[in-house]
Design an enzyme around this catalytic site. Structure first.
Site, mmCIF file in Angstrom:
data_model
loop_
_atom_site.group_PDB
_atom_site.id
_atom_site.type_symbol
_atom_site.label_atom_id
_atom_site.label_comp_id
_atom_site.label_asym_id
_atom_site.label_seq_id
_atom_site.Cartn_x
_atom_site.Cartn_y
_atom_site.Cartn_z
ATOM 1 N N GLY A 167 -10.959 1.400 -3.684
ATOM 2 C CA GLY A 167 -12.277 1.195 -3.110
ATOM 3 C C GLY A 167 -13.295 1.993 -3.885
ATOM 4 O O GLY A 167 -13.023 2.424 -5.018
ATOM 5 N N SER A 168 -14.440 2.223 -3.297
ATOM 6 C CA SER A 168 -15.499 2.919 -4.008
ATOM 7 C C SER A 168 -15.150 4.376 -4.279
ATOM 8 O O SER A 168 -15.697 4.993 -5.187
ATOM 9 C CB SER A 168 -16.792 2.842 -3.207
ATOM 10 O OG SER A 168 -16.620 3.431 -1.930
ATOM 11 N N PHE A 169 -14.218 4.968 -3.506
ATOM 12 C CA PHE A 169 -13.853 6.370 -3.664
ATOM 13 C C PHE A 169 -12.854 6.584 -4.783
ATOM 14 O O PHE A 169 -12.775 7.653 -5.368
ATOM 15 C CB PHE A 169 -13.233 6.901 -2.368
ATOM 16 C CG PHE A 169 -11.868 6.318 -2.108
ATOM 17 C CD1 PHE A 169 -10.727 6.951 -2.550
ATOM 18 C CD2 PHE A 169 -11.731 5.109 -1.447
ATOM 19 C CE1 PHE A 169 -9.474 6.404 -2.337
ATOM 20 C CE2 PHE A 169 -10.498 4.554 -1.223
ATOM 21 C CZ PHE A 169 -9.357 5.196 -1.674
ATOM 22 N N GLY A 170 -12.019 5.595 -5.083
ATOM 23 C CA GLY A 170 -10.947 5.755 -6.048
ATOM 24 C C GLY A 170 -9.783 4.844 -5.703
ATOM 25 O O GLY A 170 -9.974 3.717 -5.241
ATOM 26 N N ASP A 203 -14.520 7.284 10.788
ATOM 27 C CA ASP A 203 -14.142 5.933 10.355
ATOM 28 C C ASP A 203 -12.906 5.448 11.102
ATOM 29 O O ASP A 203 -11.972 4.899 10.516
ATOM 30 C CB ASP A 203 -13.899 5.883 8.849
ATOM 31 C CG ASP A 203 -13.928 4.448 8.297
ATOM 32 O OD1 ASP A 203 -14.494 3.561 8.971
ATOM 33 O OD2 ASP A 203 -13.386 4.224 7.202
ATOM 34 N N VAL A 226 -5.406 4.493 -4.319
ATOM 35 C CA VAL A 226 -4.237 5.056 -3.639
ATOM 36 C C VAL A 226 -2.989 4.428 -4.250
ATOM 37 O O VAL A 226 -2.903 3.206 -4.389
ATOM 38 C CB VAL A 226 -4.278 4.793 -2.117
ATOM 39 C CG1 VAL A 226 -2.998 5.302 -1.455
ATOM 40 C CG2 VAL A 226 -5.492 5.464 -1.492
ATOM 41 N N LYS A 232 -3.494 9.770 -3.324
ATOM 42 C CA LYS A 232 -4.887 9.325 -3.343
ATOM 43 C C LYS A 232 -5.624 10.044 -4.465
ATOM 44 O O LYS A 232 -5.689 11.265 -4.491
ATOM 45 C CB LYS A 232 -5.539 9.628 -1.989
ATOM 46 C CG LYS A 232 -7.006 9.228 -1.877
ATOM 47 C CD LYS A 232 -7.513 9.511 -0.463
ATOM 48 C CE LYS A 232 -8.959 9.081 -0.269
ATOM 49 N NZ LYS A 232 -9.419 9.309 1.125
ATOM 50 N N GLY A 243 -3.969 0.356 -3.051
ATOM 51 C CA GLY A 243 -5.302 -0.085 -2.667
ATOM 52 C C GLY A 243 -6.351 0.691 -3.429
ATOM 53 O O GLY A 243 -6.074 1.732 -4.031
#
Length: 452
Positions: A144-147, A261, A149, A164, A142
């Site tokens: 997202g905006s963070f990086g 979260d 996995v 991650k 997966g």
């Protein structure tokens, strides 16, 4: 997207590492943010370059390579499998477990970070390449905006893990160090992994990217609900999950850690055949008293004080978990707002208007409410306040479960039930909280000894 991350970081004064030689300096500079001292095993220690970890067969005279090798041995015997960049980089590592010998390495050195990054700062490796001369990347799970996995194979401990990798951007470094601090504290205080929180196995920095290694788990609770056509789970299963989630929050609260979260996508089964769960993705988290970001939590599970722009603490996780408990039984989120205005409206449909004393302290009050005189307020939307009752949607769940949800979902944070009090409610009667909630969770092998 369960890997979606908010990007609240706006201030950072880290110097950008211009090459892997500067990585150690960047990690040292990060101490001004009270980040941990990053070490990838012995990655940045001075290596013994003349040490060869091979054995000689006394019968044939041929060398039999062990799992771990010295960088000099790899250079002497497998230089063809290394990029020119790696022939210098590898000498910074004391031990090599895997060097991407199964990967088709095709990187454009004219691109950012010698071709290892894309234009967004994401690490962009080929399948079967290595991280830190130890982890073999097998599959993207997966992003997202963070990086991103990845599913990876740890060639040191011969096991599959989740890796991650954060983006190579300054704004991600500060929160990345906070996440590592949180994960290390969770692990340090629970070495037997009995409190249903994901275990950090290793962490470090490679080619200007922070990374974290954790257990590879199974499906998340939203996917589990989907197996039941999003119509809810049997109460026995709901209670099992509620017990473990309560244990996880009680533990994190005891360490003054805010997850920020909580949602079904961040609660994962250890295995598909098991109902043991772990709370994951602490990347939005913070320690109490160190909350500096306002845009947090996924909307369906966002606490009202966050929406209203007020200070927040541990109680936002209580709110989110109450929403999760409701969803486990019904199969649907209790507050499905299309935006923040709809979200506040849907909350008022169940809880009525927020207390006047709370609204007086809310910086964003006038965005959602208007004064109607005589100390009264009205919504700016057309939602029917008080039109939904928990007792109707949860009738089949019983009074004890309704009591749990009612006490967790209160407008004012200080009115929400504390975890230790939650454990004493009739719904949890008979639960032995001092006993490991996991039925078959053994101590995980292959956990690195991390400095604290």
């Amino acid at each position: 997207n369960k890997f979606r991350r908010y990007v609240p970081i706006t201030k950072n004064n880290y110097d950008k590492a211009k090459s892997t030689v500067q990585i150690k300096n960047v990690a040292q500079q990060s101490q001004q943010y009270k980040g941990p001292n990053l070490k990838l095993g012995a990655a940045y220690q001075t290596p013994n370059r003349h040490k060869s970890l091979s054995l000689t067969n006394t019968n044939t005279g041929h060398q039999q390579v062990k799992n771990m090798q010295s960088p000099l041995y790899v250079l002497q015997n497998a230089a063809h499998a290394l990029l020119d960049f790696e022939k210098e980089e590898i000498m910074k590592f004391e031990t090599v477990y895997y060097y991407g010998q199964r990967a088709n390495k095709c990187y454009d050195v004219m691109q950012p970070n010698f071709g290892f990054d894309d234009k967004e700062g994401d690490y962009n490796p080929v399948v079967a390449d290595h991280i830190g001369y130890r982890y073999e990347l097998q599959k993207l799970l997966g992003q997202g905006s963070f990086g991103k996995v990845y599913r990876a194979f740890d060639h040191k401990h011969k096991r599959v893990v989740a890796l991650k990798m954060l983006k190579n951007r300054k704004k991600f470094r500060k929160q990345g160090f906070v996440e590592i601090q949180i994960l290390e504290k969770l692990r340090h205080n629970d070495p037997e992994n009995t409190n249903c929180c994901i275990t950090l196995l290793n962490r470090g920095e490679f080619r200007n990217h922070l990374f974290m290694v954790m257990d590879l788990l199974s499906m998340d609770l939203y996917a589990y609900l989907a197996k039941y056509d999003l119509k809810g789970l049997p109460m026995s299963t709901v209670k099992d999950f509620c017990i473990q989630c309560t244990k996880a929050l009680s533990y994190s609260f005891s360490l003054n850690i805010i997850h920020a979260d909580i949602k079904p996508e961040n609660i994962l089964l250890e295995r598909e055949s098991s109902t043991n769960i772990q709370v994951i993705d602490w990347g939005s988290g913070a320690f109490v008293g160190q909350t500096i970001y306002q845009y947090i939590q996924s909307r369906f599970y966002r606490a009202p004080e966050v929406i209203l722009g007020m200070p927040y603490s541990l109680e936002i996780d209580t709110w989110s978990m109450g929403c999760v408990f409701y969803e486990l039984f019904t199969g649907q989120p209790i507050f499905q707002g299309e935006n923040e205005f709809d979200q506040i409206g849907k909350i008022t449909e169940v809880l009525g208007y927020p207390p006047r004393q709370m609204l007086e302290k809310a910086p964003r009050k006038r965005e959602f409410f208007w004064d109607a005189g005589s100390d009264a307020v009205r919504l700016r939307t057309n939602h029917k306040v008080g039109s939904r009752r928990l007792s109707d949607s949860l009738k089949a769940a019983g009074r004890d479960f309704i009591e749990v949800i009612n006490k967790m979902l209160q407008w004012e944070p200080e009115q929400r039930i504390k975890m230790e009090e939650l454990k004493k409610l009739r719904f949890f009667e008979g639960v032995q909280w001092n006993v490991n909630a996991k039925k078959d969770g053994d101590v995980v092998n292959g956990v690195e000894a991390l400095p604290h």
